[in-house]
Write an enzyme that holds these catalytic residues in place. Sequence first.
Site, PDB file in Angstrom:
ATOM      1  N   LYS A 243      36.967  41.720  38.542  1.00 40.24           N
ATOM      2  CA  LYS A 243      35.656  41.145  38.240  1.00 40.24           C
ATOM      3  C   LYS A 243      35.745  39.627  38.067  1.00 40.24           C
ATOM      4  CE  LYS A 243      33.099  45.217  37.237  1.00 40.24           C
ATOM      5  NZ  LYS A 243      32.394  46.100  36.338  1.00 40.24           N
ATOM      6  N   ARG A 282      39.210  51.912  35.627  1.00 44.04           N
ATOM      7  CA  ARG A 282      38.697  52.040  36.995  1.00 44.04           C
ATOM      8  C   ARG A 282      39.178  50.810  37.765  1.00 44.04           C
ATOM      9  NH1 ARG A 282      34.402  49.953  39.716  1.00 44.04           N
ATOM     10  NH2 ARG A 282      33.388  51.279  41.292  1.00 44.04           N
TER      11      ARG A 282
HETATM   12  N1  PMM Z   1      31.389  48.372  38.326  1.00 47.74           N
HETATM   13  C1  PMM Z   1      31.127  48.409  39.652  1.00 47.74           C
HETATM   14  C2  PMM Z   1      30.849  49.636  40.272  1.00 47.74           C
HETATM   15  N2  PMM Z   1      30.888  50.798  39.577  1.00 47.74           N
HETATM   16  N3  PMM Z   1      31.234  51.936  37.548  1.00 47.74           N
HETATM   17  C3  PMM Z   1      31.479  51.895  36.235  1.00 47.74           C
HETATM   18  N4  PMM Z   1      31.522  53.038  35.516  1.00 47.74           N
HETATM   19  N5  PMM Z   1      31.689  50.718  35.572  1.00 47.74           N
HETATM   20  C4  PMM Z   1      31.659  49.522  36.214  1.00 47.74           C
HETATM   21  O1  PMM Z   1      31.832  48.467  35.557  1.00 47.74           O
HETATM   22  C5  PMM Z   1      31.406  49.521  37.612  1.00 47.74           C
HETATM   23  C6  PMM Z   1      31.182  50.773  38.261  1.00 47.74           C
HETATM   24  C7  PMM Z   1      31.128  47.092  40.371  1.00 47.74           C
HETATM   25  O2  PMM Z   1      31.619  47.039  41.629  1.00 47.74           O
HETATM   26  P1  PMM Z   1      33.113  47.494  42.177  1.00 47.74           P
HETATM   27  O3  PMM Z   1      32.945  48.893  42.656  1.00 47.74           O
HETATM   28  O4  PMM Z   1      33.461  46.600  43.305  1.00 47.74           O
HETATM   29  O5  PMM Z   1      34.050  47.387  41.038  1.00 47.74           O
END
Ligand code: PMM
Length: 324
Positions: A243, A282
């Site tokens: 991020k 994640r």
């Molecule tokens: N951030 C992204 C996508 N999905 N899901 C959860 N639970 N938490 C997050 O902070 C989150 C997410 C942002 O985009 P990315 O898939 O490129 O990380």
Amino acid sequence: MDSLAAAPGTGPATSPLPVLRKPRPAASFKDLPTDRTLVMGILNVTPDSFSDGGRHATPDTAIAAGLRMFYAGADIIDVGGESTRPGAAGVSVEEEQRRVLPVVEALVKAGALVSIDTTHAATAEAALAAGAAIINDVSGLTIEPEMLELVARSKAPYILTHRRGDANTMDSLADYNDVAAEVAAELAGVRDKLYAAGAAPEQIILDPGLGFAKNESQNWELLHNIDVLQGLGHKVLVAASRKRFLGSLLTVAGKAAAPHERDSATAAVTAISAYRGAWAVRVHDVGPSLDAVKVAARLAPASSPARPALPATGPAAPAAPGDS
Ligand code: PMM
């Protein structure tokens, strides 16, 4: 297209070629390890996600990437078909499902535990029917009331992410006096709505929503105070991978690190989150976070939720020549 089945025209329609790999029995949420922090691999089947958009633009390349993460040791593969970055254009539910469903199906068939990253109840429901085990929703239940009803009815584990507003408005809503306390209170409010609709406490996983209606210092403050969120008594997921606030931290000569240059910092966040008992992280790059989780589990105090049942030492590997 299912990459493990026969290609069109290569065999009778009713009898596909044998699959290349014998499917494992379907993985289940209740069988996930509980003695360490879990690693969830990110699989964005999108042309425009902020760090890996366009890399897995077809189901076949996405399935191959998901299988690589699975065989590398990811505990969960998080499949998403719509970018959630600030200002991202939404996609139709039909397009989202066209992107994700073949991928979910193929990964489940290979034995992976899959979560579906969506803000749409219809896509979440279709993905559960295709074998996904977890709903990962970054909307914080602010978009579709149907999602609340689906979580209560399906009894599926649900990642409740803190967010204010939507992809277009969230950046202007990062106004807090005490970000950790307010995020926890707002998540508790939504959690209570889930209870009222019939959801069970053990279904709910909380996510502070780093970058969603948070500025950079608020992201750090949330990570610093992750115990405030843990105090609500649910599993906590930390999703910091690549991020922007990590890119800024790593600025050299006035230039922020690019998304693919943020994986070491991501693994450092993993180590600290694991040490402090996060349920899962994640991440885009699974390997370094799996290593970080092992280090954290080895170093965390025995009383920590990071290692409730860890043996004192693992089996000793033979030393390589020159290893000290
Ligand atoms: N951030 C992204 C996508 N999905 N899901 C959860 N639970 N938490 C997050 O902070 C989150 C997410 C942002 O985009 P990315 O898939 O490129 O990380």
